[in-house]
Motif scaffolding. Sequence first.
Motif, PDB file in Angstrom:
ATOM      1  N   TYR A 167       0.976  -1.287  -0.304  1.00 12.58           N
ATOM      2  CA  TYR A 167       0.110  -0.223   0.158  1.00 12.58           C
ATOM      3  C   TYR A 167       0.977   1.692  -0.230  1.00 12.58           C
ATOM      4  O   TYR A 167       2.082   1.325   1.104  1.00 12.58           O
ATOM      5  CB  TYR A 167      -1.370   0.305   1.089  1.00 12.58           C
ATOM      6  N   ALA A 168       1.089   2.074  -0.885  1.00 17.62           N
ATOM      7  CA  ALA A 168       1.019   3.322  -0.932  1.00 17.62           C
ATOM      8  C   ALA A 168       1.050   4.295  -0.339  1.00 17.62           C
ATOM      9  O   ALA A 168      -0.415   4.518  -0.199  1.00 17.62           O
ATOM     10  CB  ALA A 168       1.184   3.728  -1.839  1.00 17.62           C
ATOM     11  N   ILE A 169       1.679   5.504   1.129  1.00 11.36           N
ATOM     12  CA  ILE A 169       0.251   6.273   1.851  1.00 11.36           C
ATOM     13  C   ILE A 169       0.957   7.303   1.128  1.00 11.36           C
ATOM     14  O   ILE A 169       2.118   8.035   1.258  1.00 11.36           O
ATOM     15  CB  ILE A 169       0.786   5.879   2.806  1.00 11.36           C
ATOM     16  N   ASP A 170       0.236   8.310   0.816  1.00 13.56           N
ATOM     17  CA  ASP A 170       0.842   9.660   0.341  1.00 13.56           C
ATOM     18  C   ASP A 170       0.692   9.916   1.992  1.00 13.56           C
ATOM     19  O   ASP A 170      -0.275  10.299   2.538  1.00 13.56           O
ATOM     20  CB  ASP A 170      -0.376  10.873   0.061  1.00 13.56           C
ATOM     21  N   THR A 171       1.850  10.791   2.003  1.00 14.33           N
ATOM     22  CA  THR A 171       2.646  11.147   3.885  1.00 14.33           C
ATOM     23  C   THR A 171       2.166  12.897   3.808  1.00 14.33           C
ATOM     24  O   THR A 171       1.588  13.114   4.643  1.00 14.33           O
ATOM     25  CB  THR A 171       4.030  11.081   3.548  1.00 14.33           C
ATOM     26  N   GLY A 172       1.841  13.692   1.966  1.00 12.23           N
ATOM     27  CA  GLY A 172       1.146  14.991   2.618  1.00 12.23           C
ATOM     28  C   GLY A 172       2.260  15.869   2.081  1.00 12.23           C
ATOM     29  O   GLY A 172       1.823  17.359   2.544  1.00 12.23           O
ATOM     30  N   PHE A 173       3.375  15.420   2.480  1.00 15.24           N
ATOM     31  CA  PHE A 173       4.798  16.271   2.284  1.00 15.24           C
ATOM     32  C   PHE A 173       4.748  17.563   0.918  1.00 15.24           C
ATOM     33  O   PHE A 173       4.542  16.847  -0.152  1.00 15.24           O
ATOM     34  CB  PHE A 173       5.959  15.674   2.358  1.00 15.24           C
ATOM     35  N   GLN A 174       4.827  19.000   1.152  1.00 16.08           N
ATOM     36  CA  GLN A 174       5.062  19.328   0.106  1.00 16.08           C
ATOM     37  C   GLN A 174       3.826  20.024  -0.375  1.00 16.08           C
ATOM     38  O   GLN A 174       3.265  21.011  -0.819  1.00 16.08           O
ATOM     39  CB  GLN A 174       5.867  19.127  -1.190  1.00 16.08           C
ATOM     40  N   ARG A 175       3.051  18.819  -1.299  1.00 13.04           N
ATOM     41  CA  ARG A 175       1.973  18.325  -2.253  1.00 13.04           C
ATOM     42  C   ARG A 175       1.308  17.080  -2.287  1.00 13.04           C
ATOM     43  O   ARG A 175       2.033  16.089  -1.680  1.00 13.04           O
ATOM     44  CB  ARG A 175       1.769  19.235  -3.615  1.00 13.04           C
ATOM     45  N   ASP A 176       0.352  17.263  -2.854  1.00 13.92           N
ATOM     46  CA  ASP A 176      -0.617  15.715  -2.514  1.00 13.92           C
ATOM     47  C   ASP A 176       0.406  15.008  -3.750  1.00 13.92           C
ATOM     48  O   ASP A 176       0.990  16.021  -5.113  1.00 13.92           O
ATOM     49  CB  ASP A 176      -1.773  15.540  -3.417  1.00 13.92           C
ATOM     50  N   HIS A 177       0.537  13.895  -3.255  1.00 17.58           N
ATOM     51  CA  HIS A 177       1.318  12.923  -4.243  1.00 17.58           C
ATOM     52  C   HIS A 177       2.672  13.337  -5.374  1.00 17.58           C
ATOM     53  O   HIS A 177       3.382  13.689  -6.354  1.00 17.58           O
ATOM     54  CB  HIS A 177       0.407  12.731  -5.910  1.00 17.58           C
ATOM     55  N   PHE A 178       3.362  13.886  -3.752  1.00 11.82           N
ATOM     56  CA  PHE A 178       4.758  14.283  -3.967  1.00 11.82           C
ATOM     57  C   PHE A 178       5.742  13.087  -3.185  1.00 11.82           C
ATOM     58  O   PHE A 178       6.471  12.585  -3.908  1.00 11.82           O
ATOM     59  CB  PHE A 178       4.843  16.103  -3.196  1.00 11.82           C
ATOM     60  N   ASP A 179       5.163  13.216  -1.792  1.00 15.64           N
ATOM     61  CA  ASP A 179       5.668  12.270  -1.207  1.00 15.64           C
ATOM     62  C   ASP A 179       5.140  10.450  -0.942  1.00 15.64           C
ATOM     63  O   ASP A 179       4.459  10.848  -0.171  1.00 15.64           O
ATOM     64  CB  ASP A 179       6.419  12.736   0.167  1.00 15.64           C
ATOM     65  N   ALA A 180       6.304  10.105  -0.416  1.00 13.92           N
ATOM     66  CA  ALA A 180       4.982   8.416  -0.545  1.00 13.92           C
ATOM     67  C   ALA A 180       6.061   7.472   0.576  1.00 13.92           C
ATOM     68  O   ALA A 180       7.711   7.402   1.034  1.00 13.92           O
ATOM     69  CB  ALA A 180       4.578   7.561  -1.506  1.00 13.92           C
ATOM     70  N   ALA A 181       5.057   7.136   1.797  1.00 18.86           N
ATOM     71  CA  ALA A 181       5.830   5.609   2.453  1.00 18.86           C
ATOM     72  C   ALA A 181       4.432   5.170   1.524  1.00 18.86           C
ATOM     73  O   ALA A 181       4.450   4.768   1.149  1.00 18.86           O
ATOM     74  CB  ALA A 181       5.450   6.313   3.284  1.00 18.86           C
ATOM     75  N   TYR A 182       5.031   3.958   2.136  1.00 18.93           N
ATOM     76  CA  TYR A 182       4.788   2.386   1.835  1.00 18.93           C
ATOM     77  C   TYR A 182       4.500   1.089   2.687  1.00 18.93           C
ATOM     78  O   TYR A 182       5.365   1.356   3.888  1.00 18.93           O
ATOM     79  CB  TYR A 182       5.808   1.289   1.237  1.00 18.93           C
ATOM     80  N   VAL A 183       3.610   0.604   3.415  1.00 17.71           N
ATOM     81  CA  VAL A 183       3.249  -0.674   4.390  1.00 17.71           C
ATOM     82  C   VAL A 183       3.588  -1.688   2.972  1.00 17.71           C
ATOM     83  O   VAL A 183       1.939  -1.802   2.764  1.00 17.71           O
ATOM     84  CB  VAL A 183       2.246   0.271   5.210  1.00 17.71           C
ATOM     85  N   LEU A 184       3.320  -2.880   3.803  1.00 17.84           N
ATOM     86  CA  LEU A 184       4.243  -4.412   3.186  1.00 17.84           C
ATOM     87  C   LEU A 184       3.166  -5.243   4.225  1.00 17.84           C
ATOM     88  O   LEU A 184       4.112  -5.400   5.487  1.00 17.84           O
ATOM     89  CB  LEU A 184       5.364  -4.936   2.811  1.00 17.84           C
TER      90      LEU A 184
END
Length: 320
Positions: free
Chosen positions: A13-30
């Motif tokens: 799962y990709a998690i949009d972290t909200g850093f800077q703007r939408d769809h800029f910075d992702a974290a992942y949970v496996l």
Amino acid sequence: MSEFVQALGDGIYAIDTGFQRDHFDAAYVLVENGRATFIDCGTNHAVPRLLAALQQLGLGPDAVDWVIPTHVHLDHAGGAGLLMQSLPTAKLLVHPRGVRHMVDPSALYEGALAVYGDEEMQRSYGRLVGVPAERVMASEDGMRITVGTSARELLLLDTPGHARHHHCIWDARSQGWFTGDTFGLSYREFDAALGPWIMPTSTPVQFDPEALETSVARLLSYAPTQMFLTHYSRVGGHADEVQRLAGLLLTQARSMAETARSLRGHPLRHEALKDALLTLYLQGLAAHGCALSPARQTELLAMDVELNAQGLGVWLDKQD
């Protein structure tokens, strides 16, 4: 599932972290057999989203076994200490060059402060929190770890080029790499009929174009069908598409290095580098068929142009 969590298949799962703007910075949970692994975690401000994602997946904080930053730049690992405070059984697995910065992030904070300034540090990152040394493990090149209670393994490879404290994580189940910044940046706003567009990131202070070539070749030797980027999310879909993106990435990295060399003695080198990089990227996007206006492209590229110029300047100074 909330709007900031995207299921990518294979328990990823990709998690949009909200850093800077939408769809800029992702974290992942496996997620595997009720156990979870975070790969990259964004900044302190991302921690509530990561914990909310666990809850949405029906998991508690004690289901997380691993937190694995790809490297210790703050948009990838800045929230690690705060996140670990909420994960009672997790271990932090980090590149050996990054261990000391996760235990005592003061030098990391001061280095970023010199680049961004106090106002931006508070707005984007917050005060960094250290991780107790007994909860931190150093990775090794070729290291394998088991995730979940099954035989699913993750492989970690040392992948310098963007930074010397960078490793990438291979998941054979998905035939994909979690690439941090080694495989560059690909913003969804630039997608076109040809597919995603990609660019290198030479963020200060450890960019090394020759090491980057070697690292990308190592990743490609596993014949990946997809790449999980921090900036932003999954690209690929089949091996030929990953090869196309790799070719574009490395061609630009070579052009960036050559451009930097050509401006070595320029009296206003940084501004000249910024202008040259923006021209290079806009030309690439035009050839790619990007539908956005040049003004909007310039706006989306502004931070990367600034940081890439800084990183190339540091690299040039090291050559001299």
